[in-house]
Motif scaffolding. Structure first.
Motif, PDB file in Angstrom:
ATOM      1  N   GLY A 224       0.807  -1.210   0.000  1.00  0.00           N
ATOM      2  CA  GLY A 224       0.000   0.000   0.000  1.00  0.00           C
ATOM      3  C   GLY A 224       0.840   1.261   0.000  1.00  0.00           C
ATOM      4  N   GLU A 225       0.166   2.361  -0.254  1.00  0.00           N
ATOM      5  CA  GLU A 225       0.844   3.648  -0.349  1.00  0.00           C
ATOM      6  C   GLU A 225       1.456   4.035   0.990  1.00  0.00           C
ATOM      7  OE1 GLU A 225      -0.045   8.285  -1.618  1.00  0.00           O
ATOM      8  OE2 GLU A 225      -1.701   6.890  -1.462  1.00  0.00           O
ATOM      9  N   GLY A 226       2.722   4.437   0.955  1.00  0.00           N
ATOM     10  CA  GLY A 226       3.413   4.907   2.147  1.00  0.00           C
ATOM     11  C   GLY A 226       3.953   3.815   3.046  1.00  0.00           C
ATOM     12  N   VAL A 227       3.719   2.546   2.706  1.00  0.00           N
ATOM     13  CA  VAL A 227       4.208   1.436   3.527  1.00  0.00           C
ATOM     14  C   VAL A 227       5.565   0.990   2.987  1.00  0.00           C
ATOM     15  CG1 VAL A 227       3.755  -0.897   4.369  1.00  0.00           C
ATOM     16  CG2 VAL A 227       1.856   0.713   4.037  1.00  0.00           C
ATOM     17  N   GLU A 228       6.574   1.061   3.829  1.00  0.00           N
ATOM     18  CA  GLU A 228       7.949   0.802   3.394  1.00  0.00           C
ATOM     19  C   GLU A 228       8.233  -0.686   3.236  1.00  0.00           C
ATOM     20  OE1 GLU A 228      10.382   2.795   6.274  1.00  0.00           O
ATOM     21  OE2 GLU A 228       9.830   4.776   5.526  1.00  0.00           O
ATOM     22  N   ASN A 229       9.127  -1.000   2.262  1.00  0.00           N
ATOM     23  CA  ASN A 229       9.607  -2.378   2.118  1.00  0.00           C
ATOM     24  C   ASN A 229      10.758  -2.592   3.104  1.00  0.00           C
ATOM     25  OD1 ASN A 229      11.904  -1.223   0.947  1.00  0.00           O
ATOM     26  ND2 ASN A 229      11.515  -2.018  -1.089  1.00  0.00           N
ATOM     27  N   GLU A 230      11.422  -3.733   3.001  1.00  0.00           N
ATOM     28  CA  GLU A 230      12.501  -4.051   3.951  1.00  0.00           C
ATOM     29  C   GLU A 230      13.650  -3.044   3.888  1.00  0.00           C
ATOM     30  OE1 GLU A 230      11.563  -6.468   1.550  1.00  0.00           O
ATOM     31  OE2 GLU A 230      10.097  -7.369   2.876  1.00  0.00           O
ATOM     32  N   GLY A 231      13.843  -2.426   2.729  1.00  0.00           N
ATOM     33  CA  GLY A 231      14.916  -1.450   2.566  1.00  0.00           C
ATOM     34  C   GLY A 231      14.527  -0.033   2.955  1.00  0.00           C
ATOM     35  N   GLY A 232      13.295   0.157   3.426  1.00  0.00           N
ATOM     36  CA  GLY A 232      12.849   1.490   3.832  1.00  0.00           C
ATOM     37  C   GLY A 232      12.257   2.314   2.702  1.00  0.00           C
ATOM     38  N   TRP A 233      12.039   1.708   1.533  1.00  0.00           N
ATOM     39  CA  TRP A 233      11.460   2.403   0.390  1.00  0.00           C
ATOM     40  C   TRP A 233       9.942   2.258   0.385  1.00  0.00           C
ATOM     41  CZ3 TRP A 233      13.670   4.796  -4.068  1.00  0.00           C
ATOM     42  CH2 TRP A 233      15.060   4.901  -4.041  1.00  0.00           C
ATOM     43  N   ALA A 234       9.258   3.272  -0.177  1.00  0.00           N
ATOM     44  CA  ALA A 234       7.805   3.238  -0.318  1.00  0.00           C
ATOM     45  C   ALA A 234       7.405   4.076  -1.528  1.00  0.00           C
ATOM     46  CB  ALA A 234       7.129   3.772   0.943  1.00  0.00           C
ATOM     47  N   TRP A 235       6.142   4.015  -1.886  1.00  0.00           N
ATOM     48  CA  TRP A 235       5.613   4.870  -2.950  1.00  0.00           C
ATOM     49  C   TRP A 235       4.517   5.760  -2.380  1.00  0.00           C
ATOM     50  CZ3 TRP A 235       0.539   4.728  -4.813  1.00  0.00           C
ATOM     51  CH2 TRP A 235      -0.238   3.639  -4.423  1.00  0.00           C
ATOM     52  N   GLU A 236       4.338   6.916  -3.028  1.00  0.00           N
ATOM     53  CA  GLU A 236       3.305   7.864  -2.622  1.00  0.00           C
ATOM     54  C   GLU A 236       2.774   8.567  -3.863  1.00  0.00           C
ATOM     55  OE1 GLU A 236       4.727  10.666   0.274  1.00  0.00           O
ATOM     56  OE2 GLU A 236       5.709   9.113   1.442  1.00  0.00           O
ATOM     57  N   CYS A 237       1.516   8.983  -3.798  1.00  0.00           N
ATOM     58  CA  CYS A 237       0.932   9.801  -4.864  1.00  0.00           C
ATOM     59  C   CYS A 237       1.353  11.247  -4.637  1.00  0.00           C
ATOM     60  CB  CYS A 237      -0.591   9.707  -4.846  1.00  0.00           C
ATOM     61  SG  CYS A 237      -1.235   8.087  -5.293  1.00  0.00           S
ATOM     62  N   ASP A 238       1.704  11.923  -5.719  1.00  0.00           N
ATOM     63  CA  ASP A 238       2.136  13.317  -5.619  1.00  0.00           C
ATOM     64  C   ASP A 238       1.392  14.150  -6.654  1.00  0.00           C
ATOM     65  OD1 ASP A 238       3.661  15.548  -4.849  1.00  0.00           O
ATOM     66  OD2 ASP A 238       5.155  15.147  -6.379  1.00  0.00           O
ATOM     67  N   PRO A 239       0.619  15.144  -6.255  1.00  0.00           N
ATOM     68  CA  PRO A 239       0.597  15.792  -4.951  1.00  0.00           C
ATOM     69  C   PRO A 239      -0.306  15.106  -3.924  1.00  0.00           C
ATOM     70  CG  PRO A 239      -0.760  17.043  -6.461  1.00  0.00           C
ATOM     71  CD  PRO A 239      -0.147  15.919  -7.250  1.00  0.00           C
ATOM     72  N   SER A 240      -1.327  14.342  -4.359  1.00  0.00           N
ATOM     73  CA  SER A 240      -2.181  13.635  -3.404  1.00  0.00           C
ATOM     74  C   SER A 240      -2.837  12.450  -4.104  1.00  0.00           C
ATOM     75  CB  SER A 240      -3.269  14.563  -2.842  1.00  0.00           C
ATOM     76  OG  SER A 240      -4.221  14.851  -3.859  1.00  0.00           O
ATOM     77  N   ARG A 241      -3.354  11.535  -3.327  1.00  0.00           N
ATOM     78  CA  ARG A 241      -4.038  10.367  -3.884  1.00  0.00           C
ATOM     79  C   ARG A 241      -5.259  10.794  -4.701  1.00  0.00           C
ATOM     80  NH1 ARG A 241      -3.452   5.091  -2.715  1.00  0.00           N
ATOM     81  NH2 ARG A 241      -5.152   3.735  -3.321  1.00  0.00           N
ATOM     82  N   LEU A 242      -6.020  11.749  -4.193  1.00  0.00           N
ATOM     83  CA  LEU A 242      -7.204  12.231  -4.899  1.00  0.00           C
ATOM     84  C   LEU A 242      -6.824  12.853  -6.240  1.00  0.00           C
ATOM     85  CD1 LEU A 242     -10.243  12.697  -4.935  1.00  0.00           C
ATOM     86  CD2 LEU A 242      -9.858  14.845  -3.715  1.00  0.00           C
ATOM     87  N   TRP A 243      -5.766  13.634  -6.273  1.00  0.00           N
ATOM     88  CA  TRP A 243      -5.326  14.291  -7.506  1.00  0.00           C
ATOM     89  C   TRP A 243      -4.882  13.259  -8.546  1.00  0.00           C
ATOM     90  CZ3 TRP A 243      -5.292  19.121  -9.516  1.00  0.00           C
ATOM     91  CH2 TRP A 243      -4.466  19.357 -10.610  1.00  0.00           C
ATOM     92  N   VAL A 244      -4.128  12.253  -8.141  1.00  0.00           N
ATOM     93  CA  VAL A 244      -3.556  11.291  -9.081  1.00  0.00           C
ATOM     94  C   VAL A 244      -4.553  10.200  -9.473  1.00  0.00           C
ATOM     95  CG1 VAL A 244      -1.713   9.605  -9.435  1.00  0.00           C
ATOM     96  CG2 VAL A 244      -1.228  11.723  -8.226  1.00  0.00           C
TER      97      VAL A 244
END
Length: 96
Positions: A5-25
């Motif tokens: 899910g969005e903002g949840v990091e993997n084992e290496g500390g990486w994550a994905w996010e919508c930019d500028p917001s989830r609603l916008w994208v």
């Protein structure tokens, strides 16, 4: 496959996010299509955490590491940006 899910990091500390917001994208995209996008983004996060770009190979040799990138398959096309120092892959736009 279990989606992080969005903002949840993997084992290496990486994550994905919508930019500028989830609603916008993603807007009012149906849940099934949002799950497809999330699956692709999690794959891109896993590759970015290993410094790999699906098109261009190594992120270490990229002369413009923070450029806008594209990913496409038979279901969608998306634009994203990889920011290594933040350990984030930002989803900018999706076309289905």
């Amino acid at each position: 496959m279990t989606l992080r899910g969005e903002g949840v990091e993997n084992e290496g500390g990486w994550a994905w996010e919508c930019d500028p917001s989830r609603l916008w994208v993603l807007g009012d995209m149906p849940a099934e299509q949002q799950e497809l996008v999330a699956g692709v983004m999690e794959g891109l996060v896993d590759l970015a955490s290993m410094a790999i770009d699906p098109k261009d190979g190594s992120l270490y040799e990229d002369p413009s590491p923070m450029r806008l990138r594209t990913y496409e398959d038979e279901h969608l096309m998306l634009w994203y940006q990889t920011i290594p120092h933040r350990r984030r892959v930002y989803l900018k736009r999706v076309n289905l």
